[in-house]
Scaffold this motif. Structure first.
Motif, PDB file in Angstrom:
ATOM      1  N   LEU C 208     -20.634  -5.068  -3.944  1.00 43.24           N
ATOM      2  CA  LEU C 208     -21.047  -5.194  -2.967  1.00 43.24           C
ATOM      3  C   LEU C 208     -19.345  -5.709  -2.807  1.00 43.24           C
ATOM      4  N   ALA C 209     -18.878  -5.130  -1.720  1.00 45.95           N
ATOM      5  CA  ALA C 209     -17.334  -5.382  -1.650  1.00 45.95           C
ATOM      6  C   ALA C 209     -17.015  -5.074   0.026  1.00 45.95           C
ATOM      7  N   GLU C 210     -16.151  -5.404   0.626  1.00 42.18           N
ATOM      8  CA  GLU C 210     -15.008  -4.921   1.450  1.00 42.18           C
ATOM      9  C   GLU C 210     -14.824  -3.863   1.270  1.00 42.18           C
ATOM     10  N   LYS C 211     -14.302  -3.666   2.862  1.00 42.49           N
ATOM     11  CA  LYS C 211     -13.608  -2.049   2.835  1.00 42.49           C
ATOM     12  C   LYS C 211     -12.588  -2.220   2.556  1.00 42.49           C
ATOM     13  N   GLY C 212     -11.498  -0.710   1.753  1.00 50.40           N
ATOM     14  CA  GLY C 212      -9.848  -0.698   2.333  1.00 50.40           C
ATOM     15  C   GLY C 212      -9.498  -1.431   1.248  1.00 50.40           C
ATOM     16  N   LEU C 213     -10.156  -1.926   0.239  1.00 47.92           N
ATOM     17  CA  LEU C 213      -9.866  -3.118  -1.084  1.00 47.92           C
ATOM     18  C   LEU C 213      -9.258  -1.692  -2.411  1.00 47.92           C
ATOM     19  N   ALA C 214      -8.241  -1.860  -2.983  1.00 51.29           N
ATOM     20  CA  ALA C 214      -7.630  -1.200  -4.694  1.00 51.29           C
ATOM     21  C   ALA C 214      -8.249  -2.027  -5.862  1.00 51.29           C
TER      22      ALA C 214
END
Lengths: 1050, 181, 236
Positions: C208-214
């Motif tokens: 589960l992660a925040e969107k838009g991260l590299a």
């Protein structure tokens, strides 16, 4: 009718008794699910219609199951004043006859299993009546002998649909007593003193569990019955509920009272619709009679029981998972503590017990704890119901005292294996249990002992496995099961079992390595030690126990790529190929012949088997046993087809061309020299393949001609020398060379061979007759079978008497007997076991009898009586009786006092043969205790470099095909060792033939050889059988089901 | 995504009523959710739990949607896909296994024309329906009919001591039988 | 005030409070027992089995996260056997799904990766399953990648017990078990989701992660969630 006091209670009992012992004949049909699955419904309706039509005033009812599932449907017959009769395998067609007999007051002549004069329902006694002296009592039937029915006290004897019948046999008396006494503490003390242990598997003391819940303070408490029986192979709970639902209710109501619970729940498998139906009915009836619900028995106690159907999850047998399931969640176990007795369903104190535990409650209350502990073992008192199933003759539910040894279940109650297969193991405890090998059948079945040997009691499943079961497959099967039933919550169980299954699949596909076995072992231990709940903790048990007790089977899969049982399909072409010691591609030659391509069929046969005409006559044909066609009618006669193919070529003008074609397959010369010691079937096979592989091969033999046992032990009437000579001609044309009249140790030593050759294969036969210790063997007229047969084969003079006794039951015994018959003697064969135990080929035995040989079974020689001048005069034999089963799965003959005397002038001893190992001892080869040469089972290497051994030398006396199998295997391993690369597969050419399974295999029955009339053949050494005709052989080919074709690929 | 029936209309009033009645019947009792799902599935013509039924149920009881889904997918009795007209269920219990139930299963897969991609679950834990929805082939852990092994249940009737030939004939009979209207 | 208990962990005499679990007592005393499904503030479930310890007088291993301390108990948290078993458990987790650290948003912040490094897992002896799993990027702010999920259920618990939404649960069973959103809906369509993001912060891996991260940019802030959970008393 509501029961509120003793008089209403008694009224219900009287009403029930009037149904069980009416003033008219009574018929009751066993209608558990297994009875119904075997046609009990139809039988019931047949009885019902016939009774109506004939106007017979008989009473007809349904009961549960009496436990003997193999004999279902069971029917109880009762005539007033007479014993209850139990009939087995009753069919609809038998109904009119049975009714006729009953109307006339007679016992039906057929299918009466046993009688019951009186029955101990534990909570009450029942007297049916006396009589019928010719019919055995129930406990005299092997299946029931030693059983003690406490849990199953009512099963199969009363109607599960009628509460009054239950009350009539003492039902609800315990509840009545407990409520009248009003002393719950005392009941718990009773249960504690009985040391009753939970019958769900873990074996925790029931009384202690009850005390926890009783002491728990809460405004709500639950009592739960775990009827989510999920162990594959166990079905006792289903039967208990289907046959006697009220005993369960009574146990729970008593528990509810003493633990101060108000709500009971039965969590039952949805796969058991009949159990659900009968429980629902029982609950309604109990409420109607005031035994459940509000104000039970008028004593102000309220208790309700609700039924919940499980929805198919094995893990719900785990108590915390079951509770989560009842709470409307997925059945994932939660860690304990907290235990259900503290925090259970919705956080309230809860007690959970298995079905069978509840069935023990009423008997303990009525009879007291001291009575209960009389049965079973000190730590595990009482009885346990087991479902005895699998590869066993008598299957069913058996209730035995705890601590009964396993062998009692397998051999006494179960009456041994099916189809004379040797039993290999028993699996107890389902997927959480382990496999116990045959050597450990003395193990007493109780909680502690089973745990010590890596298994568990579990819910009481006992699945018998025989030699047709592959233990690697069994381990894989259970892991596949637990893997698909894992809830997925904890890592070791969820992922560990998946990886374990993956590794096990590599074994069954023949891809596993030694490393896989170590990884599997370590992973299994990790899963066992770290999983969250009982499912994961016990799931590795089947793997760990099979690795421990059947390691050699894992090794077979790794090192030989073989599954002896023929279960792992990827490792075999077809069942017949797998069973063939030479691993002949049987479907291929059948198909080639079917396609009318005789020459190619011959090439196919002869590349797989260098002596097809000989083996076509004398092979033990294990392929017959495995043929899947048997499920339809009889096996395909594969042996006779290759005899036909071989004979058709050997004795035709095509022989030269085909022999040249086979010889042309020889690979380029390797320059390696190989010596083979022993020119019998083992040596010849090895020599044939080694020559084809391009090696320079020399066969040494002590005899003047090649063939070994084929020539000198097999009589002419079984294998004509002309046939053998023709086969050996092909071997010679391929390029095999022989040195005759050269005995190892005498004319040439192992050291000399070592110096001259790159590899030496020892393949000496068992020419030395084992000499039994028997008074009188020094007398004139006593001779070893092989010496006798050899002398006849060499046409040397033999002093054979008029009256010959042959001792033994193997092929050598039968060959000797039939030879003696042909020489004009009268012959009697004496064998110490029963007919079915004879190692000889059954057809041979039958032929010998047809020719006039007499066989005395169950007799062992006592002494040979001589005349004054030292000649045989008679033999005395001791009669034996079949005793316990030995490691071979046959009953050990036990001598009796009875001695029988046979007058005779010749005694032929055919009691087993051994190899003369003097040469080997002298040259430093390791010899095992059993007198065979020690070799690596997979490479056939002996303890001495360059030396290999195979055949009788490493197995003891065996048969031609086994011996040839070793010769073939030796060629493969020796070649690989000599050349350093695997070239074996290059020897075998491709054949083009149809790979489409036959849409309609021939409906024709099995064709067998034509035997000459017994009277004609018994006086002649002419071949006793005539092979299949061309038409018959083709028919046999068309009967093949082509098991070699699977899922469209080959 | 598991929504094969989205295009079908929402629940009919009778179905809603049926579910509402069940909710009243089981309200607050242990095992409520299991019993609800079992009865609802049994009432469905294709013996499964359509999405809109789960949606409706979730809107009527105080159980989170994710929990309902968790339960509906955890227990092997529940189907989220329509079942075939005939259900053939092969017992994979130990006694049946030792008496050859796997080859029955393999044979039947072949006869019904299943390919691996049609199957759900692992090789032995099977539930698959033919594209024409005539047959559903399932396995069960054990019917508890071990003495009759190998056992196959065809449309709720138990066949005992089954061999490949008898099973094949049974299926052929069903196949030739008239389609349900 | 809860009673103080005297216990021993790895030979060292320590104090613990009554009602504490072995794991809590160990953490309070700077003993980092490996664990993945445990998260401070959430109800312990004992699922990852990494925190198993040896407890005196008990012949089987016990999960530190659900076993309460008792007066005088002696606990071993590290032994050859425990390390071996923990390594196997990590190898199993690593081979179950598709954990490619090099391309993961949580690379460098991942608890699974950190534990594997700490326990010296350098290779996996079990066959990789390489399941074909989907990524749900329908939520406007967050993304769910099943390939990285280890089924610790921290998201399930934080959502149901702390946020009270119960968007998540586990569907199916055994090796087929998967995190599921409502009735297997796309996350973006989940009516019950409040988009609070607690699940994302609670997740130990890049599942589960925040969107838009590299790659390497997704550091979790689960300490905040733990504080909130303790405040709301979610695990009591």
């Amino acid at each position: 009718m509501r029961i509120v006091d003793l008089s209403t209670f008694n009224a219900a009992r009287e009403a029930g008794l009037a149904k069980l012992l009416p003033r008219k004949p009574r018929i009751a049909i066993g209608m558990g699910t297994c009875g119904s699955g075997n046609g009990a419904e139809g039988v019931y309706h047949a009885f019902s219609d016939a009774i109506d039509n004939l106007g017979l005033g008989f009473q007809l009812s349904r009961t549960g199951c009496f436990g003997f599932c193999a004999e279902e449907p069971l029917v109880n017959l009762w005539l007033p004043g007479k014993p209850l009769l139990i009939m087995r395998r009753v069919r609809q067609s038998m109904v009119p006859g049975i009714l006729d007999d009953m109307a006339a007051g007679r016992v039906p002549s057929d299918r009466v299993l046993c009688k019951i004069e009186e029955w101990d329902h534990i909570t009450a006694g029942m007297k049916y009546g006396a009589g019928f002296p010719e019919i055995p009592h129930w406990h005299e039937v092997p299946f029931f002998k030693g059983q003690k029915k406490i849990v199953l006290r009512n099963c199969g004897l009363i109607s599960p649909d009628d509460i009054e019948e239950y009350i009539a046999v003492g039902g609800y008396q315990a509840l009545y007593k407990v409520l009248i006494d009003g002393n719950p503490g005392a009941v718990i003390e009773q249960i504690k003193a009985s040391k009753l242990r939970g019958r769900g598997g873990a074996g925790y003391q029931t009384g202690i569990k009850w005390e926890f819940l009783r002491k728990a303070r809460a405004d709500r408490k639950y009592v739960i019955c775990n009827a989510d029986e999920g162990d594959p192979g166990a079905y006792m709970n289903r039967n208990e509920i289907e046959s006697d639902p009220h005993s369960l209710l009574e146990g729970m109501i008593i528990a509810g009272y003493v633990m101060e619970a108000t709500q009971g729940i039965i969590y039952v498998r949805a796969e058991y619709p009949l159990a659900v139906h009968r429980l629902t009915l029982a609950i309604e009836q109990a409420k109607e009679y005031g035994l459940l619900g509000d104000n039970i028995l008028g004593r102000g106690f309220h208790f309700d029981i609700q039924l919940v159907e499980g929805a198919g999850a094995f893990v719900c047998g785990e108590e915390t998972a079951l509770i989560r399931s009842l709470e409307g969640k997925a059945g994932r176990p939660t860690p304990r503590p907290p235990y259900p007795a503290e925090k259970g369903l919705w956080g309230y104190p809860t007690n959970i017990n298995n079905v069978e535990t509840w069935y023990n409650v009423a008997p303990i209350v009525i009879k007291g704890p001291a009575w209960f502990t009389e049965t079973g073992s000190p730590k595990s008192p009482g009885t346990k119901v087991f479902s005895l199933v699998g590869k066993i003759r008598s299957t069913g539910l058996v209730e035995m005292p705890l601590g009964t040894p396993l062998k009692t279940f397998v051999y006494d109650i179960g009456e041994g294996g099916t189809e004379d297969r040797a039993i290999k193991a028993v699996q107890t405890g389902g997927p959480s249990g382990g496999c116990i090998p045959q050597e450990m059948f003395d193990t007493p079945v109780d909680y502690e002992t089973l745990a010590q040997i890596g298994s568990i009691m579990g819910s009481g499943g006992m699945v018998v496995m025989d030699e047709d079961n592959c233990m690697v497959d069994v381990a894989r099967y259970f892991v596949e099961f637990t893997h698909s039933e894992s809830c997925g919550k904890c890592v070791p169980c969820r992922i560990g079992l998946d990886k374990a299954l993956h590794i096990l699949n590599r074994f069954t596909r023949g891809e596993a390595t030694e490393g896989d076995l170590a990884t599997l072992d370590e992973l299994s231990r990790m899963i066992r030690d770290t999983s969250l709940c009982g499912l994961g903790q016990s799931a590795p048990n089947p793997v760990l126990t099979t690795i421990r007790h059947f390691r050699h089977e894992f090794e077979d899969h790794i090192r030989a790529g073989r599954c002896r049982a023929g279960v792992c399909e990827e490792l075999a072409l077809s069942p017949c190929e797998n069973s063939c010691p030479l691993h002949m591609n049987i479907p291929r030659f059948l198909q080639l012949l079917k396609e009318d391509r005789l020459e190619e069929a011959f090439e196919s046969v002869v590349i797989d088997n260098p002596l097809p005409a000989s083996t076509g006559r004398v092979c033990q044909h294990p392929c017959d046993d495995r043929c899947r066609r048997k499920a339809i009618d009889e096996s395909v006669n594969m042996r006779e087809v290759h005899r036909h193919i071989a004979d058709s070529i050997y004795f035709s003008d095509r022989f030269d061309a085909l022999a040249a074609k086979v010889a042309s397959r020889c690979m380029a010369s390797t320059g390696k020299k190989v010596a083979i010691v022993g020119g019998g079937p083992t040596g010849i096979s090895c020599a044939y393949y080694m020559t084809l592989l391009g090696h320079d091969v020399m066969v040494y033999d002590s005899n003047p001609e090649a063939g070994g046992m084929l020539r000198y032990a097999l009589p002419e009437y079984r294998l004509p020398k002309a046939v053998l000579d023709r086969e050996l001609e092909l071997i010679r044309r391929v390029g095999v060379k022989f040195t005759f009249n050269t005995k190892i140790g005498d004319e040439i030593s192992l050291n000399e061979l070592d110096a001259l050759y790159d590899a030496i294969f020892l393949s000496i036969g068992t020419w030395k007759e084992s000499w039994v210790y028997l008074p009188g063997t020094e007398l004139k007229g006593v001779m070893p079978a092989l010496n006798f047969l050899e002398a006849v084969a060499k046409t040397e003079p033999v002093a054979l008497g008029r009256r010959v006794i042959v001792i033994g039951g193997g092929n050598a015994a039968i060959d000797s007997a039939r030879t003696a018959l042909r020489m004009g003697s009268r012959v009697t064969i004496v064998y110490r076991r029963e007919r079915k135990d004879m190692p000889a080929i059954p057809e041979e035995t039958e032929a010998a009898e047809a020719e006039g040989a007499e066989i005395v079974f169950l007799a062992t020689p006592h002494r040979i009586v001589g005349t004054g001048d030292g000649r045989v005069q008679a033999i005395e034999v001791v009669k034996t009786r079949p005793g316990e089963y030995d490691a071979s799965g046959r009953r050990r003959p036990i001598p009796t006092d009875e001695i029988q005397r046979f007058d005779c002038d010749t005694v032929v001893l055919a009691v087993g043969e051994t190899v003369d190992l003097d040469f080997a001892r002298a040259s430093g080869l390791k010899i095992k205790d059993d007198g065979t040469v020690e070799v690596d089972r997979y490479t056939l290497e002996t303890s001495r470099g360059k030396f290999y051994a195979g055949g009788d030398l490493i197995t003891g006396a065996s048969n031609v095909s086994n011996a040839m199998g070793y010769g073939k295997k030796a060629a493969r391993t020796i070649d690989q060792r000599l050349m350093g690369v695997r070239r074996w597969e290059d020897l075998f050419p491709e054949f083009e033939y149809s790979l489409t399974p036959p849409a309609h295999p021939s409906e024709s029955g099995r064709h067998t050889v034509t035997e000459l009339p017994a009277a004609d053949r018994a006086r002649s050494f002419r071949e006793a059988t005539v092979g299949l005709t061309e038409v018959e052989a083709l028919e046999e080919c068309s009967r093949c089901l082509r098991c070699d074709i699977r899922n469209g690929n080959h | 995504m598991n929504s094969p029936t989205l295009s079908e209309p929402r629940l009919r009033p009778q179905e809603q009523e049926f579910i509402d009645r069940l909710i009243v019947k089981y309200h607050g009792s242990p095992g409520m959710l299991l019993s609800l799902l079992e009865e609802i599935q049994e009432s469905q013509p294709n013996k499964y739990l359509p999405m809109e039924v789960l949606e409706y149920l979730a809107s009527r009881i105080d159980v989170p949607r994710a929990q309902i889904y968790s339960v509906a997918t955890f227990y092997s009795l529940f189907n989220l896909k329509p079942q075939g007209e005939h259900t053939v269920c092969i017992c994979r219990g130990t006694a049946c296994h030792t008496r050859g139930s796997r080859s029955l299963l393999e044979r039947l897969k072949l006869q019904l024309g299943f390919k691996e991609e049609d199957e759900e679950g692992s090789a032995d834990k099977l539930s698959a329906t033919t594209p024409d929805r005539r047959f559903t082939l399932r396995t069960v852990a054990c019917f508890g009919q071990c003495a009759l092994a190998p056992v196959v249940e065809v449309d709720h009737a138990i066949l005992s001591h089954v061999n490949e030939r008898t099973l094949e004939r049974e299926i052929e009979t069903l196949r030739k039988g008239s389609r349900k209207a | 005030m809860p009673r103080k208990l005297s216990i021993r962990i790895d030979g060292q005499y320590l104090y613990a409070s009554e009602g504490q679990t072995i794991l809590e007592a160990a953490y309070a005393n700077g003993k980092p027992i490996p664990a993945l499904c445990y998260m401070k503030g959430l109800a312990a479930v004992g699922a990852c089995r990494l925190c198993l310890v040896e407890v005196s007088g008990v012949n089987r291993l016990l999960p530190a996260c659900t076993t309460a301390v008792q007066e005088g108990v002696s606990v071993i948290t590290e032994s050859e056997k425990l390390t071996r078993y923990r390594r196997i458990a990590l190898e199993l987790l690593l081979s179950e799904r598709n954990h490619y650290c090099a391309v993961c948003v949580s690379n460098g912040h991942c608890e699974l990766q950190a534990l594997a490094t700490r326990l010296g897992v350098v290779s996996v002896r079990y066959p990789y399953a390489y399941p074909k799993l989907s990524v749900d990027a329908t939520h406007p702010r967050f993304v769910l990648d099943h390939n990285r999920c280890i089924l610790c259920t921290r998201c399930v618990r934080v959502c149901s017990d702390v946020e009270g939404a119960h968007v998540w649960d586990i569907m199916s069973r055994g090796v087929n078990a998967r995190l599921v959103c409502e009735l297997e809906q796309a996350w973006g369509q989940a009516a019950s989701c409040t988009s609070c993001g607690k699940c994302v912060q609670a997740c130990p891996t890049g599942a589960l992660a925040e969107k838009g991260l590299a790659v390497e940019e997704m550091a979790k802030r689960n300490e905040n969630i733990s504080q909130l959970a303790l405040h709301r008393g979610a695990n009591r």
